[in-house]
Scaffold this motif. Sequence first.
Motif, mmCIF file in Angstrom:
data_model
loop_
_atom_site.group_PDB
_atom_site.id
_atom_site.type_symbol
_atom_site.label_atom_id
_atom_site.label_comp_id
_atom_site.label_asym_id
_atom_site.label_seq_id
_atom_site.Cartn_x
_atom_site.Cartn_y
_atom_site.Cartn_z
ATOM 1 N N MET A 274 0.834 -1.213 0.000
ATOM 2 C CA MET A 274 0.000 0.000 0.000
ATOM 3 C C MET A 274 0.861 1.253 0.000
ATOM 4 S SD MET A 274 -1.218 0.773 3.813
ATOM 5 C CE MET A 274 -0.790 2.487 3.567
ATOM 6 N N LYS B 215 1.756 2.460 -3.615
ATOM 7 C CA LYS B 215 0.831 3.281 -4.381
ATOM 8 C C LYS B 215 1.114 4.762 -4.165
ATOM 9 C CE LYS B 215 -3.909 2.103 -5.251
ATOM 10 N NZ LYS B 215 -5.086 1.711 -4.487
ATOM 11 N N THR B 216 1.222 5.146 -2.881
ATOM 12 C CA THR B 216 1.487 6.545 -2.555
ATOM 13 C C THR B 216 2.847 6.952 -3.088
ATOM 14 O OG1 THR B 216 0.966 5.585 -0.427
ATOM 15 C CG2 THR B 216 0.609 7.934 -0.671
ATOM 16 N N ARG C 92 0.551 15.592 9.843
ATOM 17 C CA ARG C 92 -0.695 14.880 9.545
ATOM 18 C C ARG C 92 -1.899 15.770 9.859
ATOM 19 N NH1 ARG C 92 -2.244 9.482 10.232
ATOM 20 N NH2 ARG C 92 -0.192 8.984 9.424
ATOM 21 N N ASN D 69 -6.928 8.766 3.734
ATOM 22 C CA ASN D 69 -7.185 7.343 3.539
ATOM 23 C C ASN D 69 -7.837 6.711 4.773
ATOM 24 O OD1 ASN D 69 -5.174 6.511 5.367
ATOM 25 N ND2 ASN D 69 -3.597 6.575 3.785
ATOM 26 N N GLN E 276 -5.765 6.791 8.057
ATOM 27 C CA GLN E 276 -5.656 8.137 8.629
ATOM 28 C C GLN E 276 -6.966 8.584 9.259
ATOM 29 O OE1 GLN E 276 -4.283 9.957 5.050
ATOM 30 N NE2 GLN E 276 -2.124 9.826 5.626
ATOM 31 N N GLU F 208 0.174 2.076 13.097
ATOM 32 C CA GLU F 208 -1.117 2.554 12.602
ATOM 33 C C GLU F 208 -1.766 1.529 11.682
ATOM 34 O OE1 GLU F 208 -2.058 6.633 11.018
ATOM 35 O OE2 GLU F 208 0.077 6.827 11.284
ATOM 36 N N ARG F 209 -0.962 1.022 10.740
ATOM 37 C CA ARG F 209 -1.498 0.061 9.771
ATOM 38 C C ARG F 209 -1.957 -1.213 10.455
ATOM 39 N NH1 ARG F 209 2.529 1.959 6.456
ATOM 40 N NH2 ARG F 209 3.953 0.278 6.962
ATOM 41 N N ASP G 154 -8.074 -1.678 0.144
ATOM 42 C CA ASP G 154 -6.729 -1.286 0.509
ATOM 43 C C ASP G 154 -6.839 -0.214 1.580
ATOM 44 O OD1 ASP G 154 -4.164 -0.210 0.533
ATOM 45 O OD2 ASP G 154 -3.892 -0.642 -1.597
ATOM 46 N N GLN G 155 -6.055 -0.348 2.638
ATOM 47 C CA GLN G 155 -6.093 0.653 3.711
ATOM 48 C C GLN G 155 -5.790 2.054 3.207
ATOM 49 O OE1 GLN G 155 -3.305 -0.310 6.684
ATOM 50 N NE2 GLN G 155 -4.481 -1.987 7.531
ATOM 51 N N SER G 156 -5.018 2.138 2.122
ATOM 52 C CA SER G 156 -4.578 3.459 1.687
ATOM 53 C C SER G 156 -5.527 4.057 0.654
ATOM 54 C CB SER G 156 -3.164 3.386 1.122
ATOM 55 O OG SER G 156 -3.169 2.617 -0.052
#
Lengths: 315, 509
Positions: free
Chosen positions: A1, A4-5, A188, B352, B355, B377-378, B394-396
């Motif tokens: 994941m 992707k970012t 954040r 996401n 977050q 976090e994940r 997807d988490q993101s």
Amino acid sequence: MQLKTAKHFALHHAGLLVVLGILTLIFGLGTDSFFRFQTLGVIANQIPDLTLVAVGMTFVLIIRGIDLSVGSTLALSSAALGSLLIDHDQPVLLAIIAAVLVGSLCGAANGLISVKANIPSFIVTLSMLEIARGLTKLITNSETKYIGSVIEPISNPISPISFSPAFLFAVTVVVASQFVLRRTVFGRYCIAIGTNEDAVRLSGINVVPYKVTAFVLCGVFCGIAGIFHAAKLSTADPNAAVGMELSAIAACVIGGTSLMGGRGNVSSTFLGVLIIATLQTGLATLGVSDPIKQIITGSVILIAVISDALRQRWS
Amino acid sequence: MKTHVLFSADHLSKSFAVKVLSNINFDLTAGEIHGLVGANGAGKSTFCNIIAGLTIADSGCMTLDGKTYQPRNRTQSIQAGVQMVHQELSLIHHLTVAENLFLNKLPTRCGVIQHRQLLKQAAMLLNRIGLPQIDPDCAIASLGAGQQQLVEIAMALSRQCKILILDEPTSSLNSIETQQLFEWLCELKDQGIGIIFISHRLDELSLITDRISILRDGELVYTGATDKITPSQILDQIACKNRKTQTETAFKSYCKPELALRVKNLKVNDQLQDISFHLRRGERLGVAGLMGSGRTELLNAIYGEVSSKRGSIQVLGDTMDKPFQRPHLAAQNGLGMLPEDRKESGVLLDLNLTQNLTISSLKKKFSRFGITQEAKERRVSDDLLSELGVSFQDQSQYLHTLSGGNQQKIAFGKWLITHTQTLLLDEPTRGIDAAARLSLYTLMERFVSRGKSIIMVSSDLDELMQTCDRIIVLAEGQLTQTFDRATWKSEEIIKACFANSKTEEDPCN
């Protein structure tokens, strides 16, 4: 994941790098003198002040604010520096600390007034633009102060690498700020506040300190930029950096920072600064007249924003 | 009834990244109210957007009045007589009713608006379409949500209108306004307008519609006369499983004797007067009342979103009893909130999933020296997402890619990893499909089973009666009555909603 970012991030930067490459190529082929190592040094040593101001602006834009007072704040801090060094014969270190302090105070005033009294930062910083400029002229008696060689080392290239301490510092700030933006609680929350402040507040977060901090950070960077600006020209000029707020916003916008908040990167802002500086230097080398230079710079900003908007729509 | 086919869709398909609509065959006759139901994400909005020209279908064709109909944009569909009223209102709040109604055709002379003529036109229009009670010269902002909805529909009708698409028009209306809307829709029906009526409220659908179409996962699974299908059969079709009748599921109370929260003599300007009640640990307390009765204001006042208030709010074991001045102070004292307008202020659509889940606990649980611990976090959000039953890839992925129900589960989930003891839920299931609704109820039950408490505002009385231990009723800013599960009757609660200026003491205080 994460991929992707990371991919998205790289893609966006790649676009800016391509633009930078094309500009370099055009100027390189168009003139005999652009493709020299010195040109790199010239550009690098020209941009530390704008880089710092644009980094500060990025944070403020991300929380959905704006700081129009950056140019005046920069001038005020360099006037404070000049005045302490020349009129009051103070040590360099003290003068530098005072200059940074002046910048942070301007930022704090912007932040506290706009956030606490809930007044649009556009208005508050517009007032600060006038006030700080007025103070600058008061301190310098509206005259350019020659400071001399005391602070010149800051912006003189170090011999083997041809980069100045100011440039190296600015690059460090870019890297550190990018880290702060992406990997800290403060960063954040800045992004979250920019996308939807109400939702952040109702999630039980006190948004006030984060918003004020963004403005203070911008002020601090303006203070340091004031020192660099003075060092570059060896003077404290009451009319220094007039209109710099617009260059800083342009750099952010070219880098893809949204004026609506929540979106932006410090690293891409830096690429935005590089694009503007390359354009300026390159056009100067080509011998383009000032009016034409302005028209071209404006067009490049416009093209950058339009292509960014299109990219947003496609993705 | 006339059987003239006004509109038809033939093998309509649309994909974005995935198939959203496949092979839809649909028709609408003149003078018909055609109900459209389906879970969130079933394709209702996409289908209506295609009809209204906001989205273009990949394949298939449509006809309007027997002619091929292929709108490329909204302007073309409006000209063809297709009017759509969205769930989110699109009126301009600072302008008057009349100005909104005639925004694209203001009567002017040399560019100056002819105010008197405008008012006359607006009054005539409002009269003609059956809304004489609305003053054309008052600002939209001064109208209630229900009246705004009516004005919005009036705006659609002021243009040439063959097909009227209403997307959950009753979600912000109280029962009187709903009744008025229904009478009005029947008149429009008699004029030969075809109406597509989207709603989650099955009782309304069976009351007002002639036919019902059910969408499930992009397919049209049922079309037929309304009186041929029962609400529970509709639900079965929507969810595609044979459900037990949900109202019969046994209610289990987790209510404990200790108090979790006590509100005493709470006043907020002229919106709330002298509200006193208490909440026990493990209790689910429902707040019933009509639109504008002060339900949302009550939750906001407890959570510190309203600054000018008097009275006292005491949280479990806390000696301080001054109302919280700001939301973060309330949150520090163990309160959490899911606001009424999920998209506006409940979730962060452009962040996401992870977050969104960690937003409230980032500083305390997911950072060291101010630096975020993304791996942690994940890990935590991965567990939480499966506990919440969110369907995601997807988490993101950005939150706006999820359906409303899944978004709300995430909004709920963020409080589960904080020390929150009491959750304030404002219309938590509005606009959410039946399946997601049930899983939210389950999440609420799991939450209170740990000795935590919930205060829930809802316009849906069935929902409150299904999920709450106790219901308090607000009317015109006053707490009119308290009902216990053991003795309550829905008629009495409804009556209490309509009661005004009658204050009853909370018997437990």
